[in-house]
Design a protein around this motif. Sequence first.
Motif, PDB file in Angstrom:
ATOM      1  N   ASP A 142     -13.230  19.357 -17.819  1.00  0.00           N
ATOM      2  CA  ASP A 142     -14.201  18.492 -17.148  1.00  0.00           C
ATOM      3  C   ASP A 142     -15.011  17.648 -18.126  1.00  0.00           C
ATOM      4  OD1 ASP A 142     -13.420  19.463 -14.697  1.00  0.00           O
ATOM      5  OD2 ASP A 142     -14.968  21.025 -14.639  1.00  0.00           O
ATOM      6  N   ILE A 143     -14.729  17.761 -19.412  1.00  0.00           N
ATOM      7  CA  ILE A 143     -15.512  17.064 -20.434  1.00  0.00           C
ATOM      8  C   ILE A 143     -14.819  15.771 -20.839  1.00  0.00           C
ATOM      9  CG2 ILE A 143     -16.478  17.221 -22.761  1.00  0.00           C
ATOM     10  CD1 ILE A 143     -16.488  20.289 -22.358  1.00  0.00           C
ATOM     11  N   LEU A 144     -15.579  14.680 -20.840  1.00  0.00           N
ATOM     12  CA  LEU A 144     -15.084  13.403 -21.331  1.00  0.00           C
ATOM     13  C   LEU A 144     -15.331  13.381 -22.837  1.00  0.00           C
ATOM     14  CD1 LEU A 144     -13.826  10.757 -20.251  1.00  0.00           C
ATOM     15  CD2 LEU A 144     -16.144   9.812 -20.219  1.00  0.00           C
ATOM     16  N   VAL A 145     -14.288  13.124 -23.603  1.00  0.00           N
ATOM     17  CA  VAL A 145     -14.372  13.212 -25.055  1.00  0.00           C
ATOM     18  C   VAL A 145     -14.153  11.834 -25.676  1.00  0.00           C
ATOM     19  CG1 VAL A 145     -13.488  14.354 -27.123  1.00  0.00           C
ATOM     20  CG2 VAL A 145     -13.449  15.563 -24.924  1.00  0.00           C
ATOM     21  N   PHE A 146     -15.143  11.402 -26.457  1.00  0.00           N
ATOM     22  CA  PHE A 146     -15.049  10.157 -27.208  1.00  0.00           C
ATOM     23  C   PHE A 146     -14.559  10.530 -28.603  1.00  0.00           C
ATOM     24  CE2 PHE A 146     -18.334   9.556 -24.001  1.00  0.00           C
ATOM     25  CZ  PHE A 146     -17.856   8.425 -23.350  1.00  0.00           C
ATOM     26  N   VAL A 147     -13.400   9.983 -28.985  1.00  0.00           N
ATOM     27  CA  VAL A 147     -12.759  10.380 -30.236  1.00  0.00           C
ATOM     28  C   VAL A 147     -12.766   9.227 -31.227  1.00  0.00           C
ATOM     29  CG1 VAL A 147     -10.656  11.296 -31.291  1.00  0.00           C
ATOM     30  CG2 VAL A 147     -11.234  11.927 -28.927  1.00  0.00           C
ATOM     31  N   GLU A 148     -13.307   9.484 -32.397  1.00  0.00           N
ATOM     32  CA  GLU A 148     -13.255   8.538 -33.514  1.00  0.00           C
ATOM     33  C   GLU A 148     -12.122   8.981 -34.433  1.00  0.00           C
ATOM     34  OE1 GLU A 148     -14.272   5.427 -36.229  1.00  0.00           O
ATOM     35  OE2 GLU A 148     -14.479   5.730 -34.071  1.00  0.00           O
ATOM     36  N   VAL A 149     -11.190   8.074 -34.696  1.00  0.00           N
ATOM     37  CA  VAL A 149     -10.054   8.363 -35.564  1.00  0.00           C
ATOM     38  C   VAL A 149     -10.281   7.633 -36.883  1.00  0.00           C
ATOM     39  CG1 VAL A 149      -7.553   8.162 -35.867  1.00  0.00           C
ATOM     40  CG2 VAL A 149      -8.505   8.563 -33.577  1.00  0.00           C
ATOM     41  N   ARG A 150     -10.228   8.381 -37.975  1.00  0.00           N
ATOM     42  CA  ARG A 150     -10.411   7.791 -39.303  1.00  0.00           C
ATOM     43  C   ARG A 150      -9.205   8.120 -40.164  1.00  0.00           C
ATOM     44  NH1 ARG A 150     -14.683   4.279 -39.074  1.00  0.00           N
ATOM     45  NH2 ARG A 150     -15.045   4.563 -41.289  1.00  0.00           N
ATOM     46  N   TYR A 151      -8.752   7.124 -40.913  1.00  0.00           N
ATOM     47  CA  TYR A 151      -7.571   7.299 -41.759  1.00  0.00           C
ATOM     48  C   TYR A 151      -7.902   6.974 -43.207  1.00  0.00           C
ATOM     49  CZ  TYR A 151      -3.138   6.350 -44.055  1.00  0.00           C
ATOM     50  OH  TYR A 151      -2.102   6.348 -44.938  1.00  0.00           O
ATOM     51  N   ARG A 152      -7.368   7.760 -44.095  1.00  0.00           N
ATOM     52  CA  ARG A 152      -7.439   7.491 -45.532  1.00  0.00           C
ATOM     53  C   ARG A 152      -6.078   7.840 -46.123  1.00  0.00           C
ATOM     54  NH1 ARG A 152     -11.187   5.192 -44.295  1.00  0.00           N
ATOM     55  NH2 ARG A 152     -13.332   5.329 -44.948  1.00  0.00           N
ATOM     56  N   ALA A 153      -5.518   6.911 -46.889  1.00  0.00           N
ATOM     57  CA  ALA A 153      -4.246   7.174 -47.559  1.00  0.00           C
ATOM     58  C   ALA A 153      -4.438   8.249 -48.619  1.00  0.00           C
ATOM     59  CB  ALA A 153      -3.700   5.894 -48.186  1.00  0.00           C
ATOM     60  N   SER A 154      -5.623   8.240 -49.247  1.00  0.00           N
ATOM     61  CA  SER A 154      -5.954   9.276 -50.230  1.00  0.00           C
ATOM     62  C   SER A 154      -7.446   9.562 -50.105  1.00  0.00           C
ATOM     63  CB  SER A 154      -5.633   8.805 -51.655  1.00  0.00           C
ATOM     64  OG  SER A 154      -6.598   7.872 -52.099  1.00  0.00           O
ATOM     65  N   ASN A 155      -7.888  10.627 -50.747  1.00  0.00           N
ATOM     66  CA  ASN A 155      -9.317  10.953 -50.677  1.00  0.00           C
ATOM     67  C   ASN A 155     -10.047  10.504 -51.943  1.00  0.00           C
ATOM     68  OD1 ASN A 155      -8.415  12.842 -52.474  1.00  0.00           O
ATOM     69  ND2 ASN A 155      -8.944  14.609 -51.209  1.00  0.00           N
ATOM     70  N   ARG A 156      -9.484   9.513 -52.621  1.00  0.00           N
ATOM     71  CA  ARG A 156     -10.071   8.997 -53.854  1.00  0.00           C
ATOM     72  C   ARG A 156     -11.515   8.518 -53.641  1.00  0.00           C
ATOM     73  NH1 ARG A 156      -6.889   4.370 -56.973  1.00  0.00           N
ATOM     74  NH2 ARG A 156      -8.170   2.958 -55.760  1.00  0.00           N
ATOM     75  N   PHE A 157     -11.795   7.964 -52.466  1.00  0.00           N
ATOM     76  CA  PHE A 157     -13.142   7.477 -52.166  1.00  0.00           C
ATOM     77  C   PHE A 157     -13.810   8.323 -51.087  1.00  0.00           C
ATOM     78  CE2 PHE A 157     -10.759   3.716 -53.618  1.00  0.00           C
ATOM     79  CZ  PHE A 157     -11.488   3.454 -54.770  1.00  0.00           C
ATOM     80  N   GLY A 158     -13.409   9.572 -50.961  1.00  0.00           N
ATOM     81  CA  GLY A 158     -13.951  10.467 -49.950  1.00  0.00           C
ATOM     82  C   GLY A 158     -12.936  10.691 -48.847  1.00  0.00           C
ATOM     83  N   SER A 159     -13.137  11.759 -48.111  1.00  0.00           N
ATOM     84  CA  SER A 159     -12.187  12.099 -47.053  1.00  0.00           C
ATOM     85  C   SER A 159     -12.381  11.197 -45.837  1.00  0.00           C
ATOM     86  CB  SER A 159     -12.361  13.559 -46.633  1.00  0.00           C
ATOM     87  OG  SER A 159     -13.525  13.704 -45.854  1.00  0.00           O
ATOM     88  N   ALA A 160     -11.389  11.195 -44.978  1.00  0.00           N
ATOM     89  CA  ALA A 160     -11.477  10.429 -43.737  1.00  0.00           C
ATOM     90  C   ALA A 160     -12.662  10.907 -42.901  1.00  0.00           C
ATOM     91  CB  ALA A 160     -10.173  10.565 -42.955  1.00  0.00           C
ATOM     92  N   LEU A 161     -12.867  12.216 -42.852  1.00  0.00           N
ATOM     93  CA  LEU A 161     -13.968  12.767 -42.054  1.00  0.00           C
ATOM     94  C   LEU A 161     -15.321  12.356 -42.608  1.00  0.00           C
ATOM     95  CD1 LEU A 161     -12.555  16.343 -41.413  1.00  0.00           C
ATOM     96  CD2 LEU A 161     -12.612  14.423 -39.810  1.00  0.00           C
ATOM     97  N   GLU A 162     -15.437  12.293 -43.927  1.00  0.00           N
ATOM     98  CA  GLU A 162     -16.708  11.911 -44.553  1.00  0.00           C
ATOM     99  C   GLU A 162     -17.083  10.462 -44.292  1.00  0.00           C
ATOM    100  OE1 GLU A 162     -16.824  14.721 -48.516  1.00  0.00           O
ATOM    101  OE2 GLU A 162     -15.555  12.929 -48.549  1.00  0.00           O
TER     102      GLU A 162
END
Length: 133
Positions: free
Chosen positions: A61-81
């Motif tokens: 019953d929960i509406l979920v707003f999803v943010e998708v982040r992509y990083r080819a590498s974590n050289r400049f931080g992770s996708a989640l960060e």
Amino acid sequence: MSHTDQPSDGDREIPQHRARARGAVIEAEVERWLAAQGMIPVTRNQHAKGGEIDLIMRDGDILVFVEVRYRASNRFGSALESVTSTKQRRLIKAARFYLAQHGLSCSCRFDVVGVEGSSPRSIHWIRHAFEAF
């Protein structure tokens, strides 16, 4: 800079149209992956005042707003960060606009999915990544 002095593909920025196309492919992969986890797709790339919501899904019953982040590498931080407090505020504003536009009053949450690497990609899903205040 001459043609021979150009940076390698790993150092060069991807043209905007190619980045958008890659983003669409990754969002579709994440949507399928979340559906395999039991979520139901509602819509994708919902533009609203102040921002865009990558995916909107239902988890029961929960509406979920999803943010998708992509990083080819974590050289400049992770996708989640890369989901900053400013980005969170924009997503909250866009979600409120979406709810009002569709006359919805339901339980909601914000998830973030970080995708890293190229082949194979690794997917990191954070449910309830942040709250709307």
